[in-house]
Structures are given as structure tokens and as C-alpha cells.
Design a protein around this motif. Structure first.
Motif, PDB file in Angstrom:
ATOM      1  N   THR A 259       0.848  -1.194   0.000  1.00 40.00           N
ATOM      2  CA  THR A 259       0.000   0.000   0.000  1.00 40.00           C
ATOM      3  C   THR A 259       0.880   1.239   0.000  1.00 40.00           C
ATOM      4  O   THR A 259       2.069   1.182   0.348  1.00 40.00           O
ATOM      5  CB  THR A 259      -0.914   0.048   1.239  1.00 40.00           C
ATOM      6  OG1 THR A 259      -0.097   0.046   2.431  1.00 40.00           O
ATOM      7  CG2 THR A 259      -1.859  -1.138   1.268  1.00 40.00           C
ATOM      8  N   ARG A 260       0.283   2.328  -0.397  1.00 40.89           N
ATOM      9  CA  ARG A 260       0.999   3.606  -0.384  1.00 40.89           C
ATOM     10  C   ARG A 260       1.310   3.997   1.056  1.00 40.89           C
ATOM     11  O   ARG A 260       0.409   4.033   1.900  1.00 40.89           O
ATOM     12  CB  ARG A 260       0.138   4.684  -1.052  1.00 40.89           C
ATOM     13  CG  ARG A 260       0.788   6.070  -1.128  1.00 40.89           C
ATOM     14  CD  ARG A 260      -0.217   7.072  -1.659  1.00 40.89           C
ATOM     15  NE  ARG A 260       0.320   8.430  -1.633  1.00 40.89           N
ATOM     16  CZ  ARG A 260       0.722   9.105  -2.702  1.00 40.89           C
ATOM     17  NH1 ARG A 260       0.640   8.541  -3.891  1.00 40.89           N
ATOM     18  NH2 ARG A 260       1.191  10.335  -2.595  1.00 40.89           N
ATOM     19  N   PRO A 261       2.577   4.310   1.374  1.00 37.67           N
ATOM     20  CA  PRO A 261       2.920   4.671   2.760  1.00 37.67           C
ATOM     21  C   PRO A 261       2.385   6.054   3.121  1.00 37.67           C
ATOM     22  O   PRO A 261       1.926   6.812   2.251  1.00 37.67           O
ATOM     23  CB  PRO A 261       4.454   4.658   2.746  1.00 37.67           C
ATOM     24  CG  PRO A 261       4.814   4.979   1.328  1.00 37.67           C
ATOM     25  CD  PRO A 261       3.746   4.338   0.491  1.00 37.67           C
ATOM     26  N   THR A 262       2.480   6.378   4.391  1.00 41.49           N
ATOM     27  CA  THR A 262       2.016   7.681   4.862  1.00 41.49           C
ATOM     28  C   THR A 262       3.151   8.555   5.365  1.00 41.49           C
ATOM     29  O   THR A 262       3.024   9.780   5.392  1.00 41.49           O
ATOM     30  CB  THR A 262       0.976   7.512   5.990  1.00 41.49           C
ATOM     31  OG1 THR A 262       1.563   6.731   7.053  1.00 41.49           O
ATOM     32  CG2 THR A 262      -0.268   6.804   5.472  1.00 41.49           C
ATOM     33  N   ARG A 263       4.270   7.958   5.770  1.00 42.85           N
ATOM     34  CA  ARG A 263       5.397   8.748   6.263  1.00 42.85           C
ATOM     35  C   ARG A 263       6.066   9.484   5.098  1.00 42.85           C
ATOM     36  O   ARG A 263       6.284   8.911   4.035  1.00 42.85           O
ATOM     37  CB  ARG A 263       6.414   7.871   6.973  1.00 42.85           C
ATOM     38  CG  ARG A 263       5.922   7.273   8.297  1.00 42.85           C
ATOM     39  CD  ARG A 263       7.097   6.824   9.152  1.00 42.85           C
ATOM     40  NE  ARG A 263       7.936   5.875   8.426  1.00 42.85           N
ATOM     41  CZ  ARG A 263       9.231   5.684   8.702  1.00 42.85           C
ATOM     42  NH1 ARG A 263       9.817   6.402   9.637  1.00 42.85           N
ATOM     43  NH2 ARG A 263       9.924   4.781   8.020  1.00 42.85           N
ATOM     44  N   VAL A 264       6.417  10.746   5.331  1.00 44.93           N
ATOM     45  CA  VAL A 264       6.989  11.561   4.271  1.00 44.93           C
ATOM     46  C   VAL A 264       8.279  10.953   3.741  1.00 44.93           C
ATOM     47  O   VAL A 264       8.503  10.917   2.529  1.00 44.93           O
ATOM     48  CB  VAL A 264       7.232  13.004   4.769  1.00 44.93           C
ATOM     49  CG1 VAL A 264       7.988  13.811   3.720  1.00 44.93           C
ATOM     50  CG2 VAL A 264       5.912  13.683   5.096  1.00 44.93           C
ATOM     51  N   CYS A 265       9.133  10.450   4.620  1.00 45.46           N
ATOM     52  CA  CYS A 265      10.407   9.895   4.159  1.00 45.46           C
ATOM     53  C   CYS A 265      10.190   8.679   3.257  1.00 45.46           C
ATOM     54  O   CYS A 265      10.947   8.460   2.299  1.00 45.46           O
ATOM     55  CB  CYS A 265      11.294   9.537   5.350  1.00 45.46           C
ATOM     56  SG  CYS A 265      10.603   8.307   6.477  1.00 45.46           S
ATOM     57  N   GLU A 266       9.163   7.886   3.531  1.00 51.35           N
ATOM     58  CA  GLU A 266       8.868   6.732   2.689  1.00 51.35           C
ATOM     59  C   GLU A 266       8.315   7.174   1.333  1.00 51.35           C
ATOM     60  O   GLU A 266       8.657   6.602   0.286  1.00 51.35           O
ATOM     61  CB  GLU A 266       7.871   5.814   3.396  1.00 51.35           C
ATOM     62  CG  GLU A 266       8.437   5.107   4.610  1.00 51.35           C
ATOM     63  CD  GLU A 266       7.385   4.278   5.342  1.00 51.35           C
ATOM     64  OE1 GLU A 266       7.732   3.196   5.831  1.00 51.35           O
ATOM     65  OE2 GLU A 266       6.230   4.740   5.410  1.00 51.35           O
ATOM     66  N   LEU A 267       7.474   8.202   1.334  1.00 53.42           N
ATOM     67  CA  LEU A 267       6.957   8.741   0.084  1.00 53.42           C
ATOM     68  C   LEU A 267       8.092   9.301  -0.777  1.00 53.42           C
ATOM     69  O   LEU A 267       8.130   9.118  -1.999  1.00 53.42           O
ATOM     70  CB  LEU A 267       5.933   9.835   0.365  1.00 53.42           C
ATOM     71  CG  LEU A 267       4.604   9.379   0.980  1.00 53.42           C
ATOM     72  CD1 LEU A 267       3.815  10.577   1.485  1.00 53.42           C
ATOM     73  CD2 LEU A 267       3.789   8.596  -0.020  1.00 53.42           C
ATOM     74  N   GLN A 268       9.031   9.978  -0.129  1.00 57.93           N
ATOM     75  CA  GLN A 268      10.166  10.535  -0.860  1.00 57.93           C
ATOM     76  C   GLN A 268      11.038   9.425  -1.448  1.00 57.93           C
ATOM     77  O   GLN A 268      11.512   9.529  -2.584  1.00 57.93           O
ATOM     78  CB  GLN A 268      10.987  11.431   0.072  1.00 57.93           C
ATOM     79  CG  GLN A 268      10.243  12.703   0.460  1.00 57.93           C
ATOM     80  CD  GLN A 268      10.944  13.490   1.544  1.00 57.93           C
ATOM     81  OE1 GLN A 268      11.577  12.913   2.428  1.00 57.93           O
ATOM     82  NE2 GLN A 268      10.850  14.809   1.488  1.00 57.93           N
ATOM     83  N   ALA A 269      11.246   8.361  -0.679  1.00 57.58           N
ATOM     84  CA  ALA A 269      12.043   7.232  -1.168  1.00 57.58           C
ATOM     85  C   ALA A 269      11.354   6.571  -2.361  1.00 57.58           C
ATOM     86  O   ALA A 269      11.996   6.223  -3.366  1.00 57.58           O
ATOM     87  CB  ALA A 269      12.255   6.221  -0.046  1.00 57.58           C
TER      88      ALA A 269
ATOM     89  N   ASN B  51       8.597  17.444  -7.689  1.00 63.64           N
ATOM     90  CA  ASN B  51       9.861  16.930  -7.151  1.00 63.64           C
ATOM     91  C   ASN B  51       9.635  16.398  -5.737  1.00 63.64           C
ATOM     92  O   ASN B  51      10.061  16.989  -4.749  1.00 63.64           O
ATOM     93  CB  ASN B  51      10.932  18.019  -7.163  1.00 63.64           C
ATOM     94  CG  ASN B  51      12.318  17.458  -6.945  1.00 63.64           C
ATOM     95  OD1 ASN B  51      12.488  16.251  -6.766  1.00 63.64           O
ATOM     96  ND2 ASN B  51      13.318  18.316  -6.958  1.00 63.64           N
ATOM     97  N   ASP B  52       8.976  15.252  -5.668  1.00 62.96           N
ATOM     98  CA  ASP B  52       8.547  14.706  -4.381  1.00 62.96           C
ATOM     99  C   ASP B  52       9.699  14.260  -3.484  1.00 62.96           C
ATOM    100  O   ASP B  52       9.503  14.043  -2.289  1.00 62.96           O
ATOM    101  CB  ASP B  52       7.616  13.503  -4.618  1.00 62.96           C
ATOM    102  CG  ASP B  52       6.295  13.910  -5.261  1.00 62.96           C
ATOM    103  OD1 ASP B  52       5.853  15.040  -5.004  1.00 62.96           O
ATOM    104  OD2 ASP B  52       5.731  13.109  -6.010  1.00 62.96           O
ATOM    105  N   THR B  53      10.892  14.110  -4.045  1.00 59.96           N
ATOM    106  CA  THR B  53      12.012  13.632  -3.223  1.00 59.96           C
ATOM    107  C   THR B  53      12.565  14.716  -2.302  1.00 59.96           C
ATOM    108  O   THR B  53      13.316  14.402  -1.384  1.00 59.96           O
ATOM    109  CB  THR B  53      13.156  13.113  -4.114  1.00 59.96           C
ATOM    110  OG1 THR B  53      13.631  14.181  -4.928  1.00 59.96           O
ATOM    111  CG2 THR B  53      12.679  11.970  -4.987  1.00 59.96           C
TER     112      THR B  53
END
Length: 380
Positions: free
Chosen positions: A71-81, A143-145
Motif C-alpha cells: 500500500t501507499r505509505p504515509t510517512r513523508v520519508c517513505e513517500l520521498q524514497a 519533485n517529491d524527493t
């Protein structure tokens, strides 16, 4: 659809935005057949002498799949990764399929902060215009990273509208997994009626919009309605149509009835480049809620916004930040550069100029309006 053919058939510069659900086939991996189909259609438009920019979602969704998350994560660092991983495959796929048509592509990663900063806004514009002049198709993504705050709903719908205005394109075509706008969510309401023509900025539109289409995409029809409102400032039409349609992009550019057409309710006011930048800066730091008298003064008389007409202050902002201006119902109808910081504004609201002058602590706030008319844009 009255006027659609004349609006779209003559469009010379077109921005196309595709969503995550389409690009990644609802999270099952990059849909290379769809990417191949879009590349072919854009190649056909270029052969007609038209310029095309592509705004593509899908990096996070593709990254989630490549990493192996269910599933799509919720933590920002995981979304950036996930964005960092997925962006590689996304760029490669577009380069390969456009290359088959002899077309070069360029990856352009932007954030809303880039477009909220005046100097970066102009630099981004010059880069994109230069790429078009070289015959290259820019493939643009958020630029989501590197974003520092949570990745928000519908970023790339709004980004598509911002890019459309940035390069002064003639139309934005958003490909989605729905036919267009319905009066209700057609997935849950069998009585929902299709809306073929809509006036951007109509408050009733937001009540029709449903939620996000999947767990891997962020957005929904509400973000497309907001994108139409952004485009309304410059009088640029928006078409929302089904990306599964075989010739969706070509048909939309030909003025055919492929989906919902959003246009400005009336001819937009003449607007300076500075005011256009204020209107499009999507990184508003806060909001001011005003009373009916202040709203009428801004819309009907082109007045500055005075402290006496403000009912409340939302968020934290500094002097010279961009803020939204809402009416008593919460409807966003204007945007401008605020003269005071939020804590100062909160002390001044509801007070007349005479009352401010009479208060030793607030006297300095009486010298200028909260938002000057030269730095304010009304959407209605």
C-alpha cells in the motif's frame, strides 16, 4: 459542446497531464501500452505544428511497486524514497517510447515552492520555453524527493494548471480514469449525471466532486475543479477526459466532445504578469476570511482589502507572503500579497483606520491596507 471546437482546435501549445492510476495501471506496474499510445498521439500533434508539454504523475506509485510495498505509505520519508525509485523507471519509459517517434524528452522536476518564488518562476518558464523551441517534449513532475511538508492531495493536477499558465499554453488536457465530471460519484451513485460543460469557479462544482480513485493515486475530481479555477485567471480552458480512450489527446485537441470542458464564466480581467504570478503561486501561507461588504468591495469596486472587513486570520504568515481570501462560507474568491504578518493582522482585523490610529500599539498598521489592490487578484 458550444464553443469547444473553436477553443481547442486552434490551440497551438497544449499541456497534457496524466494521473497515477493511468500511468501505473492502477498500481500493477507502468502501463507501457498507455505510454506508447500517448507518445504516438503527442507525436501526431507535433506533426501538425503544435507544441506539447507532459505533466506526469506515477513516480510514487511506481516506486511503491518496485520497492515491494503493498500500500501507499504515509510517512513523508517513505513517500520521498518511493518517488526517488519510481522516477527512474518513469523517465526511462517516456524516453524510450517518445524516442521511437524521433522525439527527445527532458525530465523537469518542480515543486510548488519553485513557482511561488518570483525568480524561480521566471527561470522555470525560460527553461520550458527553451526546451519547446528545441523541439523537445518536457516531462514534468512534482519533485517529491525534496518536499519538506507532506505530499498533498492533487499536487499534479494543480501543477498541471500552474505549468499551463507558466508557459502561456492554450489548453490543459487532464487524462483520468473517469469520463469527466459527474453530479455525484458515479462509482457509488447510479443516478449521477455527466457534466459536459462547466464554468470554472462555480462553487456548486466542488459539491459534485468525489474522492481519490485509488489507494495509489492522490487526488480526484475536486483537484481538477481547483485546477480549472487557477486556469480561469488567464481564461485558459481545461478538458478532463478518459485516458483509456484510444485517441483522447488528439480528439480533445480537435475539439471533439471527449469529456468535461471547463471555461471561465466570463472574460478574464486584464492581468499584469505580477498579478498572474500572485494568482498562480500555489504556496499560500494562510488565509483571510472577510465579510460580505469587503467581498463586494473587492469584486465590484476593485478596492484594496482593509482590516475592518476581515473576520478572521487562518495560518501563520509573514508580511509579503501570498494568502488566500475567502468569504463567510469558506469559498476562495481572491488571493493577494499581505502587508502584515499573521499576528499583526489578527490584532488589526475588524478595526477601522481611525481605530487603529487611536491605538498606540496598532497605529503603525493604519498606514496601509492589509492587501493592496495592486497586489490582489480576484477570481470572480
Amino acid at each position: 459542446m458550444v464553443g469547444q471546437e473553436s477553443l481547442l482546435k486552434e490551440a497551438r501549445r497544449i499541456v497534457v497531464k496524466v494521473g497515477s492510476a493511468l500511468v501505473t495501471n492502477d498500481g500493477r506496474g507502468l502501463d507501457v501500452r498507455a505510454i506508447e499510445r500517448w507518445a504516438g498521439q503527442i507525436a501526431a500533434l507535433r506533426a501538425m505544428g503544435r507544441e506539447v508539454l507532459l505533466v506526469s504523475s506515477g513516480a510514487i506509485a511506481e516506486g511503491v511497486l518496485r520497492i515491494g510495498w503493498e500500500t501507499r505509505p504515509t510517512r513523508v520519508c517513505e513517500l520521498q524514497a518511493a518517488a526517488a525509485v519510481g522516477q527512474m523507471g518513469l523517465a526511462q519509459a517516456y524516453e524510450e517510447h517518445f524516442g521511437r517517434h524521433g522525439i527527445k524528452t527532458a525530465q523537469v522536476l518542480l515543486t510548488h515552492a519553485n513557482l511561488a518564488d518570483r525568480e524561480q518562476y521566471l527561470n522555470a518558464r525560460m527553461t520550458l520555453i527553451e526546451l519547446l523551441g528545441l523541439g523537445i517534449v518536457p516531462v514534468i513532475n512534482e519533485n517529491d524527493t525534496v518536499v519538506t511538508e507532506e505530499i498533498k492531495v492533487g499536487d499534479n493536477d494543480t501543477l498541471g494548471a500552474l505549468v499551463t499558465n507558466l508557459v502561456e499554453a492554450d489548453v490543459l488536457v487532464i487524462l483520468t480514469d473517469q469520463r469527466g465530471l459527474f453530479t455525484a460519484d458515479p462509482r457509488s451513485n447510479p443516478d449521477a449525471e455527466f457534466v459536459q460543460f462547466a464554468q470554472a469557479g462555480d462553487p456548486a462544482l466542488e459539491k459534485m466532486a468525489g474522492g481519490a480513485a485509488s489507494t495509489l493515486s492522490k487526488g480526484g475530481m475536486i483537484t481538477k475543479i481547483k485546477a480549472a479555477r487557477v486556469l480561469m485567471v488567464a481564461g485558459i480552458p481545461l478538458v478532463v477526459c478518459d485516458g483509456h480512450r484510444a485517441e483522447a489527446i488528439v480528439d480533445a485537441a480537435a475539439g471533439e466532445d471527449v469529456g468535461t470542458l471547463f471555461v471561465a464564466a466570463k472574460k478574464p480581467h486584464e492581468i499584469t504578469p505580477k498579478k498572474l504570478w500572485i494568482a498562480l503561486g500555489d504556496a499560500a501561507r494562510g488565509a483571510l476570511a472577510v465579510d460580505d461588504g469587503a467581498k463586494a468591495a473587492l469584486i465590484e469596486r476593485g478596492s484594496s482589502l482593509l482590516s475592518v472587513g476581515v473576520r478572521s486570520v487562518e495560518g501563520r504568515f509573514e508580511a509579503n507572503d501570498i494568502v488566500d481570501i475567502k468569504d463567510a462560507t469558506g469559498h476562495l474568491f481572491a488571493r493577494g500579497k499581505v502587508a502584515f504578518a499573521s499576528d499583526e493582522a489578527a490584532l488589526a482585523i475588524g478595526r477601522t483606520r481611525a481605530e487603529l490610529q487611536a491605538n498606540r500599539l496598532l497605529a503603525s498598521l493604519a498606514d496601509k491596507p492589509l492587501v493592496h489592490r495592486d497586489e490582489l487578484v480576484v477570481f470572480e
